[in-house]
Design a protein around this motif. Structure first.
Motif, short mmCIF file in Angstrom:
data_model
loop_
_atom_site.label_atom_id
_atom_site.label_comp_id
_atom_site.label_asym_id
_atom_site.label_seq_id
_atom_site.Cartn_x
_atom_site.Cartn_y
_atom_site.Cartn_z
N UNK A 176 0.83 -1.15 -0.04
CA UNK A 176 0.01 0.01 0.11
C UNK A 176 1.07 1.36 -0.04
N UNK A 177 0.29 2.31 -0.76
CA UNK A 177 1.29 3.75 -0.56
C UNK A 177 0.92 4.18 0.56
N UNK A 178 -0.15 3.98 1.30
CA UNK A 178 -0.52 4.61 2.64
C UNK A 178 -0.23 3.74 3.37
N UNK A 179 0.97 3.92 4.23
CA UNK A 179 1.52 2.75 5.27
C UNK A 179 0.86 2.94 6.56
N UNK A 180 -0.18 3.83 6.77
CA UNK A 180 -0.81 3.77 8.14
C UNK A 180 -1.96 2.95 7.95
N UNK A 181 -2.25 2.51 6.81
CA UNK A 181 -3.45 1.36 6.63
C UNK A 181 -3.11 0.14 7.31
N UNK A 182 -4.23 -0.62 8.02
CA UNK A 182 -4.10 -1.92 8.45
C UNK A 182 -3.41 -3.11 7.73
N UNK A 183 -3.39 -2.76 6.48
CA UNK A 183 -2.79 -3.71 5.47
C UNK A 183 -1.53 -3.72 5.61
N UNK A 184 -0.62 -2.87 6.16
CA UNK A 184 0.77 -2.58 6.09
C UNK A 184 1.25 -4.07 6.83
N UNK A 185 0.51 -4.48 7.91
CA UNK A 185 1.23 -5.50 8.72
C UNK A 185 1.17 -6.95 7.86
N UNK A 186 0.12 -7.01 6.94
CA UNK A 186 -0.16 -8.14 6.29
C UNK A 186 0.79 -8.21 4.93
N UNK A 187 1.02 -6.92 4.49
CA UNK A 187 1.98 -6.96 3.33
C UNK A 187 3.36 -7.34 3.76
N UNK A 188 3.89 -6.83 4.91
CA UNK A 188 4.90 -7.08 5.30
C UNK A 188 5.29 -8.49 5.83
N UNK A 189 4.05 -9.17 6.27
CA UNK A 189 4.13 -10.76 6.54
C UNK A 189 4.43 -11.42 5.32
N UNK A 190 3.66 -10.99 4.29
CA UNK A 190 3.77 -11.60 2.93
C UNK A 190 5.10 -11.48 2.39
N UNK A 191 5.81 -10.40 2.41
CA UNK A 191 7.23 -10.26 1.94
C UNK A 191 8.25 -10.94 2.68
N UNK A 192 7.74 -11.23 4.19
CA UNK A 192 8.72 -12.00 4.84
C UNK A 192 8.67 -13.64 4.59
N UNK A 193 7.46 -13.98 4.18
CA UNK A 193 7.15 -15.18 3.88
C UNK A 193 7.93 -15.44 2.48
N UNK A 194 7.92 -14.59 1.57
CA UNK A 194 8.68 -14.71 0.23
C UNK A 194 10.27 -14.60 0.41
N UNK A 195 10.74 -13.92 1.32
CA UNK A 195 12.22 -13.82 1.52
C UNK A 195 12.57 -15.13 2.23
N UNK A 196 11.80 -15.53 3.37
CA UNK A 196 12.26 -17.01 3.60
C UNK A 196 12.48 -18.16 2.67
N UNK A 197 11.47 -17.91 1.74
CA UNK A 197 11.32 -18.87 0.61
C UNK A 197 12.39 -18.61 -0.52
N UNK A 198 12.98 -17.40 -0.51
CA UNK A 198 13.72 -17.19 -1.84
C UNK A 198 12.92 -16.95 -2.98
N UNK A 199 11.76 -16.46 -2.89
CA UNK A 199 10.95 -16.39 -4.15
C UNK A 199 10.65 -14.90 -4.46
N UNK A 200 10.95 -14.66 -5.63
CA UNK A 200 11.03 -13.09 -6.07
C UNK A 200 9.58 -12.59 -6.79
N UNK A 201 9.16 -11.58 -6.46
CA UNK A 201 7.78 -11.04 -6.90
C UNK A 201 7.84 -9.85 -7.27
N UNK A 202 7.05 -9.86 -8.53
CA UNK A 202 6.89 -8.36 -9.25
C UNK A 202 5.29 -7.95 -8.88
N UNK A 203 5.38 -6.96 -8.12
CA UNK A 203 4.19 -6.45 -7.58
C UNK A 203 3.08 -5.68 -8.47
#
Length: 305
Positions: A127-154
């Motif tokens: 999200x561009x507005x990092x004050x939104x509740x989605x920020x936590x879910x987005x960070x969690x998602x990116x962390x899951x990908x980093x752990x798995x070494x998966x590259x995402x084009x958003x």
């Protein structure tokens, strides 16, 4: 009957195989073939193979246009594929047969509400507005990908959403790439990711779409289910699981990489040149050593196994 027993046991893969075997008998009884197709569609639906399920109910409806179970399951498939306009059309068709069918009435209302609305952000959305509740879910998602070494084009461009330059002219058989990306990658209770995966068949300009491909599932297992019965467009009967080759495309380098069908989805996504675009992994499917594949690969750098 064997298929029904497997279905009751929730062994949907074997149920698909049993119903397929019944269809191969070509009994010339449209009533029985309608039931076999509709039941196989239900098994495919539970496996998350919504495109295969939809293909079956379309065939069932051709044999018996008033078969309500086929119409209900077709509407359900369109709902899962985010084809809300088509879901509404199927619901209305069924309600003409039985105006009080509860499932169709409820689905019709739900589809109408969802039609035209923007899809919710996926687990991996930023999200561009990092004050939104989605920020936590987005960070969690990116962390899951980093752990798995998966590259995402958003944020793919419109051109990138067409899958690749080589497939830009392909008809997506009744649904567009935005429908495919409408399905969400999700985390199951065991901490594993389940991805929507798009299979493209360039030779026939066809597609298949698996909504929930477990990251530790092998490609060959999905192919065995998807091609338990040969698709109607495979007139030459070439698309047998053992006769297929899988590839992914590195668009930046304009190169193709062969995929080992014994590998899991996670193993493929971890390849150094695999980039997941718009949250939907994509795989190209060819018949081994076919004239079409030789022509398609001509002029391209292909990395073989």
């Amino acid at each position: 009957n064997e298929g029904n027993e497997y279905f009751k046991e929730k062994d949907y893969g074997r149920a698909v195989a049993a119903y397929s075997e019944g269809l191969r008998k070509k009994c010339q009884d449209p009533e029985l073939d309608t039931v076999l197709l509709t039941n196989r569609a239900a098994a495919h639906f539970h496996l998350g193979n919504y495109r295969s399920a939809l293909n079956d109910v379309i065939q069932a409806k051709k044999l018996k246009p008033t078969h309500l179970k086929a119409i209900i399951r077709g509407a359900l498939c369109h709902m899962e594929l985010k084809n809300f306009s088509e879901a509404i059309a199927w619901c209305e068709e069924g309600l003409k047969i039985d105006s009080r069918e509860k499932k169709l009435v409820e689905m019709r209302v739900k589809a109408d509400k969802l039609k035209g609305k923007e899809l919710e952000g996926t687990l991996l959305e930023t999200q561009t507005d990092f004050s939104t509740p989605w920020q936590g879910r987005a960070v969690m998602g990116i962390d899951l990908l980093c752990e798995r070494n998966i590259k995402l084009v958003l944020e793919p461009s419109k051109e990138e959403e067409e899958i690749s330059d080589g497939l830009a002219e392909m008809s997506l058989d009744g649904f567009h790439s935005d429908n495919a990306t409408g399905a969400k990658v999700h985390l199951d209770p065991d901490g594993n990711l389940n991805w929507p995966v798009l299979f493209l068949y360039p030779e026939h300009e066809q597609t298949d779409f698996t909504v929930a491909f477990h990251e530790n599932s092998r490609f060959i297992d999905h192919l065995m289910v998807m091609f338990a019965e040969l698709p109607p467009w495979d007139l030459e009967r070439k698309y047998l699981p053992s006769n297929l080759e899988l590839y992914f495309e590195d668009e930046e380098r304009e190169e193709l990489y062969e995929v080992n069908p014994e590998h899991t989805l996670l193993q493929v996504l971890q390849h150094e040149r695999y980039f997941v675009k718009a949250g939907t992994p994509t795989v190209l499917v060819f018949v081994k050593r076919s004239p079409f594949s030789k022509k398609y690969f001509s002029g391209k750098k292909v990395h073989r196994l």
